[in-house]
Design a protein around this motif. Structure first.
Motif, short mmCIF file in Angstrom:
data_model
loop_
_atom_site.label_atom_id
_atom_site.label_comp_id
_atom_site.label_asym_id
_atom_site.label_seq_id
_atom_site.Cartn_x
_atom_site.Cartn_y
_atom_site.Cartn_z
N ASP A 169 25.53 -40.48 51.12
CA ASP A 169 25.46 -39.41 50.12
C ASP A 169 24.92 -38.12 50.74
O ASP A 169 25.39 -37.02 50.44
N SER A 170 23.92 -38.28 51.59
CA SER A 170 23.28 -37.12 52.20
C SER A 170 24.24 -36.35 53.10
O SER A 170 24.26 -35.12 53.10
N SER A 200 26.92 -34.63 50.71
CA SER A 200 26.33 -33.54 49.91
C SER A 200 25.90 -32.39 50.81
O SER A 200 26.01 -31.22 50.44
N TYR A 211 34.87 -37.82 52.79
CA TYR A 211 34.88 -38.59 51.53
C TYR A 211 35.11 -40.07 51.79
O TYR A 211 34.44 -40.93 51.21
N LEU A 269 30.44 -34.83 44.60
CA LEU A 269 30.01 -35.89 45.51
C LEU A 269 30.68 -37.21 45.15
O LEU A 269 31.10 -37.96 46.03
N SER A 270 30.82 -37.48 43.87
CA SER A 270 31.38 -38.76 43.42
C SER A 270 32.83 -38.62 42.97
O SER A 270 33.32 -39.42 42.17
N THR A 283 26.49 -28.40 50.29
CA THR A 283 25.34 -27.58 49.89
C THR A 283 24.55 -27.02 51.07
O THR A 283 23.68 -26.18 50.88
N ARG A 326 32.13 -41.81 53.39
CA ARG A 326 31.09 -42.14 52.41
C ARG A 326 31.46 -43.42 51.65
O ARG A 326 30.62 -44.31 51.46
N VAL A 357 27.54 -30.39 41.72
CA VAL A 357 27.37 -31.03 43.03
C VAL A 357 27.55 -32.54 42.89
O VAL A 357 28.23 -33.18 43.69
N LYS A 358 26.95 -33.11 41.85
CA LYS A 358 27.03 -34.56 41.64
C LYS A 358 28.46 -34.99 41.39
O LYS A 358 28.91 -36.01 41.91
N VAL A 362 31.31 -25.17 45.27
CA VAL A 362 30.02 -25.85 45.33
C VAL A 362 29.01 -25.05 46.13
O VAL A 362 27.83 -25.01 45.80
#
Length: 242
Positions: free
Chosen positions: A157-158, A161, A110, A79-80, A165, A113, A75-76, A66
């Motif tokens: 999420d921020s 992620s 993880y 993230l999920s 990233t 989140r 990335v999405k 990533v």
């Protein structure tokens, strides 16, 4: 809305992490981001040493992929990962990893989140209790002093992620401060409930209220998780988080 103490049982005592992703859901599908050969080996059974080696290599590979991609869809999906593709294999690979390891830290990010998403309303109230006045904590985490449930979800999420990233250590520091504030909020809520249950000014050590006991236990575990993130950030900056 009052703070519901039911979420307090979502912190895993074995690792100071979180386990709400396991609650109330059907058996999840296997994560597509993890190599099929890894899944096949795990399904067939591996000894602890092999699982440990796979946990470290898979965590490093996922993070590296990533960090070096410009594809927002990758990335999405990462993230999920747990939300849409399941937690079984990820848990088998990472959940028993030490807190001072990359897979152990990723597992905590993880599950933090997931915990934040599933308890966003209660957590928004706990933030206000733990951070009643604007301090550096709000700036570090990147959240308003009086966050809404939606703000909590966006922050969750921020943070995750950002780990993939951006600066990994900064993401861990944000997670650390967030956990510290919520732990303080839980302690404040426990004290309030303790006063109500025993009718005295200060929280007694023997209030006997199981809700108070549960809130205080969760507060301690969350504070421990905050320390895990803080130590992880330090290790990452020294190139020793593997």
């Amino acid at each position: 809305m009052s703070i519901d103490s039911s979420y307090s049982g979502s912190v895993r005592s074995s690792s100071n992490s979180f386990s709400t992703a396991r609650l109330g859901s059907n058996r999840p599908a296997r994560p597509a981001q993890l190599d099929q050969a890894v899944a096949d080996h795990l399904a067939g059974g591996l000894d602890p040493q092999q699982i440990s080696e796979l946990s470290h290599s898979s965590a490093a590979s996922l993070l590296d992929r990533v960090h070096h991609t410009q594809d927002p869809q990758i990335v999405k999906r990462v993230l999920s990962l747990i939300d849409h593709e399941g937690i079984d294999l990820v848990a088998e690979l990472w959940s028993k990893s030490e807190a001072d390891s990359l897979p152990g830290i990723l597992w905590r990010l993880y599950t933090l989140r997931t915990w934040m998403h599933r308890n966003r309303e209660s957590i928004s109230l706990l933030w206000r209790s733990g951070e009643p006045f604007g301090t550096a904590a709000s700036a570090i985490v990147g959240i308003d002093q009086t966050p809404s449930a939606s703000d909590i979800a966006k922050t969750a999420d921020s943070i995750l992620s950002g780990a993939f990233t951006g600066d990994f250590a900064v993401a861990l520091e944000r997670a650390c401060v967030f956990c510290e504030v919520i732990a303080t909020g839980l302690s404040a809520e426990a004290e309030r409930r303790g006063r109500e249950s025993i009718g005295q000014e200060a929280l007694g050590a023997e209030s006997g209220d199981p809700r108070v006991t549960s809130l205080l236990r969760t507060s301690r575990k969350l504070a421990g998780t905050a320390n895990d993130f803080k130590h992880g950030a330090s290790l990452w900056r020294r190139g020793k988080l593997e």
